[in-house]
Every structure is written in C-alpha cells, then in structure tokens.
Design an enzyme around this catalytic site. Sequence first.
Site, PDB file in Angstrom:
ATOM      1  N   ARG A 106       0.714  -1.099   0.001  1.00 52.21           N
ATOM      2  CA  ARG A 106      -0.470  -0.565   0.100  1.00 52.21           C
ATOM      3  C   ARG A 106       0.452   1.062  -0.451  1.00 52.21           C
ATOM      4  NH1 ARG A 106      -4.885  -0.516   4.229  1.00 52.21           N
ATOM      5  NH2 ARG A 106      -5.482   1.780   3.256  1.00 52.21           N
ATOM      6  N   CYS A 120      -1.224   6.550   8.870  1.00 48.58           N
ATOM      7  CA  CYS A 120      -1.743   5.236   8.928  1.00 48.58           C
ATOM      8  C   CYS A 120      -2.110   5.345   7.547  1.00 48.58           C
ATOM      9  CB  CYS A 120      -2.430   3.868   9.044  1.00 48.58           C
ATOM     10  SG  CYS A 120      -3.250   4.509  10.606  1.00 48.58           S
TER      11      CYS A 120
END
Length: 282
Positions: free
Chosen positions: A179, A238
């Site tokens: 990611r 995050c």
Amino acid sequence: MNRPLIDARTLMDRAGEDLLIVDCRFELSDPEQGRRDYLQGHLPGAIYASLDEDLSDLGKIPQGLGRHPLPDPDAFARTLGRWGWTSQRTVVAYDTAGGAIAGRLWWMMRSIGASASVLDGGLAAWREAGGALDTGLVEVTPTEVRLQFDPQAYMETRALREALDAGSVTLVDARAAPRYRGETEPLDRVAGHVPGAVNRPFAGNLDEEGRFRAPEVLRAEFEQLLQGVSPERVVHMCGSGVTACHNLLAMEHAGLSGARLYTPSWSGWVSDPERPVAKDEA
C-alpha cells in the site's frame, strides 16, 4: 499503571484494582462483528468500544479528516462518562488484532493525560493464561467527564505540510509495504504515500505469537529507521489514523516517547486531489 503494555498474568493479579477494561474488537468488513463477539465472551467486567461509534466521529462534515476522524472532546467525554470512567481509573484496552485497534484507545487516553495500557497479546493471551470470560453486557454507573486532547499529541494536514516543507519532521507510514508503494489500495481513492514518508508496517512490532517484541529490539529498529531524528520530531500515519497508534505504542514501549499522530492520515491526505502522491519508493 503508566506502562504502555500489560501482560495477562499481571492483569489477573490486579483484578481487585479500579481498572476499566475495554474490549476494542472490530472488523472493518463487518462493523457489528466486534460487538457480537463481545457479547459472546469478554474479559470479566469489560465494556465494549466500537471504533466507528466510540473511538471515531464518522458524522463529522468537514472534508479532509479521514475515514476515522477523532471525536470532539465533548463527544469523547460523553463516551467515557457512559463507560463510568474517572481520572483515578486506569484503562486497559484489548482486541484480537495484536493491539491494532486497542492502540487507538490507548493513544486517545494518553492524549488526555490519562493512564492506559494495552493487553499484550489481547484476548488470546488472556485465555492462554487461563483467564475466564463473561458474556452479555456489563452494568456501569455513569460519570461526568470533562477533557481536552493535548494539541501537541497530533497534527492536522496544514501543519504537517508546513513541517514537511521545512524538513522539521519525519513522517512514518504504518501501512503494509504494498500500500505504501502504491501497488494496491483496497480502501482509499488513491494509491501511494505522502512524499518523503518512510515505511514501518505496524505488523513488524509483533513476534510470531502476536506479542510486542522486546523493547530493545524495537528501539534499535526505530532508531535505524529514524536516522538520529528525535521522537519529538516524528509523526505517525496510516490509512485513517488507527494503526499508526500501534507504532506510537511500540515506540513508547521502546522508551521513545514524544512522537505525534497525523490524525487524518492517508485517507485525509488524498481527499484533496491537489496534494502530491509518491509511489514505488522503498
């Protein structure tokens, strides 16, 4: 109890103390699963906290706050009051995700100046230690709570951009490497990462049994990652400001206090298509 982690045996030994145990189990794919699991079996005396309903404010209207915006202080105060919390009570949070959700509550409590710990190993560690489980809801006596979040504990997007432009902070991204590199993005509208951010997947904080690794090991790894940058100049992010707290917890466990949270995180950053995006960096 000021240590960020507590093991199951120690928690059992403290059973007679005035603790507030909070079950933080949550599944993004089924937001009600954690509550159902709680009702079927939870630590004795534990109350339930929903990531969506209690640890976030999904009803916030302003754009750019990310998928899990922090609740306003008054809203969080009402939640803590509903749980029967007082400033004399230490919160112990647990989940079944290695502390990935419980760490969010730990950070929130620490950010209001309260005492909190995460149960190392979560529900599995409790059961392995022979701990019993209760079922159903727990009755609590509501309290009146007033609080404020420490403004030095977190950053919003404008302040982060200014700090990155000035080179005054190091931004650490807790998402998995694919990611971060922009190879995949299952949740947010754009793949990639904030330019200049370094990657520290939060799963690296745990050993094979789902416990936090030794403080000296984590300290060495974070010091290598940060290359001499002091914790006070570190900001964690995050996808939505949840698992970044796991890295904050790991740094605290390693004796590296003072880092901050970028609360909107990646979902907030990419809400504005004009913000730069980087990909394919190691």
